[in-house]
Design a protein around this motif. Structure first.
Motif, short mmCIF file in Angstrom:
data_model
loop_
_atom_site.label_atom_id
_atom_site.label_comp_id
_atom_site.label_asym_id
_atom_site.label_seq_id
_atom_site.Cartn_x
_atom_site.Cartn_y
_atom_site.Cartn_z
N ARG A 46 0.80 -11.10 8.74
CA ARG A 46 2.01 -10.72 7.90
C ARG A 46 2.40 -11.89 7.35
O ARG A 46 2.71 -11.77 5.88
N SER A 80 -3.25 -4.94 10.69
CA SER A 80 -3.06 -6.32 10.34
C SER A 80 -1.59 -6.82 10.80
O SER A 80 -0.89 -7.56 10.67
N MET A 94 -0.34 -13.15 4.81
CA MET A 94 -0.35 -12.14 3.71
C MET A 94 0.81 -12.48 2.53
O MET A 94 0.23 -12.80 1.54
N LEU A 137 0.83 -1.32 0.09
CA LEU A 137 0.06 0.20 -0.06
C LEU A 137 0.95 1.15 0.08
O LEU A 137 0.29 2.44 -0.33
N GLY A 157 -1.39 -7.23 0.89
CA GLY A 157 -2.65 -6.38 1.31
C GLY A 157 -3.97 -6.47 0.47
O GLY A 157 -4.01 -7.08 -0.43
N ALA A 158 -5.11 -6.29 1.54
CA ALA A 158 -6.22 -6.52 0.83
C ALA A 158 -6.70 -5.38 0.11
O ALA A 158 -7.09 -5.24 -0.95
N GLY A 159 -6.43 -4.20 0.74
CA GLY A 159 -7.07 -2.73 0.01
C GLY A 159 -6.01 -2.75 -1.28
O GLY A 159 -4.61 -2.86 -1.35
N LEU A 197 -6.24 -11.53 7.19
CA LEU A 197 -5.95 -10.38 7.88
C LEU A 197 -7.25 -10.03 8.94
O LEU A 197 -7.25 -8.91 9.57
N HIS A 239 -1.27 2.68 11.46
CA HIS A 239 -1.74 1.59 10.55
C HIS A 239 -1.39 0.23 10.96
O HIS A 239 -0.50 -0.29 10.10
N ARG A 275 -9.68 2.81 5.78
CA ARG A 275 -8.72 3.53 4.85
C ARG A 275 -9.21 5.07 5.23
O ARG A 275 -10.29 5.38 5.32
C1 DGY Z 1 -4.68 -4.17 3.96
O1 DGY Z 1 -4.42 -5.31 3.69
O2 DGY Z 1 -5.08 -3.29 3.08
C2 DGY Z 1 -4.37 -3.44 5.28
O3 DGY Z 1 -4.60 -2.27 5.23
C3 DGY Z 1 -3.11 -3.77 5.60
O4 DGY Z 1 -2.92 -3.48 6.97
#
Ligand code: DGY
Length: 324
Positions: A299, A293, A302, A55, A78-80, A103, A290, A243
């Protein structure tokens, strides 16, 4: 795609993940963990088949276009994915994957931490103790807001929103309302003991605590602005682990300074790592950098998820978590 593609990893990752990337692909690692500049990203996109990004990499249309021709896969850690221009990636034929699901629990746990910390004035208490200014127990000292039994509003009802709703209802006996674009199934609502509220402002007006869990998209940009903050109760707390740009930070600062809401628990910010001074210093804001996660378990998971996406792509299979 060659059978052993070239891979650039943009940030430091847990040791076991870096070892696998180095062993299986001879990946180029970022040993000093500096955030890559736009120029470094462009050079990386041009020179590597796969970029394992995250990110802090601003993969804008300009950056993607300038680096196009090389990279075939952006395997996001990351998810976002709001830092990637997905539309431009699609147009340029670049596949994008993410790491959802792994996460969820840690981010939901951290959300509960923010809810408890803001409602129970943890920041003020810890600060007093550290300053050596605690005068001892007294019946009226730092009285907070009871969390058990309070009404929680969950905005955005994906995996993390649901996990927070479940913790809040099952663990804290909270009444849970939720708002999202789509109503969840009756089974999900029952499992989370959550009630759908179709109009955001109506949810905001009913809650003691509002927690944000929607992804950053053009539709959720500044979803919480001055008029939504005005709809909240003056005794209510706003929590954000999604976010930063889901909240209009300037409007939030005004609402907090003028006492129009009681406090905020924030893990994400509009212009990270920049955080407005008010959000760093106001006593009724509990802010973290932040960390949603940030457990070893999340981590590593991920990283392993990103590796699975890469391996599938290299084999010619559909990556399990393709977003573009
Ligand atoms: C994500 O996975 O996008 C989270 O914001 C990371 O912590």
């Amino acid at each position: 795609m060659p059978s052993v593609p070239s891979i650039l990893v943009t940030r430091r990752l847990p040791d076991s993940v870096e070892s696998a990337l180095a062993r299986d692909f001879g990946a180029t690692l970022n040993s000093d963990d500096h955030p890559l500049t736009a120029a470094e990203l462009q050079r990386g996109l041009a020179a590597y088949d796969i970029v394992l990004c995250t990110l802090t990499d601003r993969l804008t249309r300009e950056v993607l276009e300038a680096g196009s021709g090389g990279v075939r896969l952006l395997a996001n850690f990351g998810a976002g994915t709001n830092h990637i221009d997905l539309e431009a990636a699609r147009r340029l034929g670049i596949v994008v994957t993410n790491t959802p699901g792994v996460l969820t629990d840690d981010t939901a746990d951290l959300t509960m931490l923010l809810i408890l910390a803001t409602a129970r004035r943890a920041r003020e208490g810890a600060r007093e103790l550290r300053a050596g200014s605690w005068a001892g127990w007294r019946p009226t000292h730092l009285l907070g807001t009871r969390v058990s039994g309070a009404t929680l509003g969950v905005v955005g009802f994906g995996r993390i929103g649901q996990a927070v709703a479940h913790r809040a209802s099952a663990g804290f006996g909270m009444r849970v309302l939720y708002h999202s674009r789509r109503r969840a199934t009756p089974e999900v609502e029952a499992a989370c003991a959550a009630t759908y509220v179709p109009v955001l402002e109506s949810l905001l007006a009913q809650c003691d605590i509002v927690s944000l869990h929607c992804p950053a998209t053009p539709a959720t940009h500044h979803l919480i602005g001055a008029s939504q903050l005005a709809a909240m109760r003056p005794t209510a707390f706003l929590v954000n682990t999604s976010r930063g740009d889901v909240i209009d930070e300037l409007a939030l600062v005004s609402a907090l300074e003028e006492g129009r809401i009681a406090g905020a628990g924030l893990d994400v910010f509009e212009r990270e790592p920049a955080v407005p001074e008010a959000l760093r210093t106001l006593p009724n804001v509990y802010a973290l950098p932040h960390l949603g996660s940030a457990t070893t378990a999340s981590r590593v998971a991920m990283g392993e998820c990103a590796l699975r996406n890469i391996a599938a792509y290299v084999r010619g299979d559909a990556p399990p978590n393709r977003v573009a």
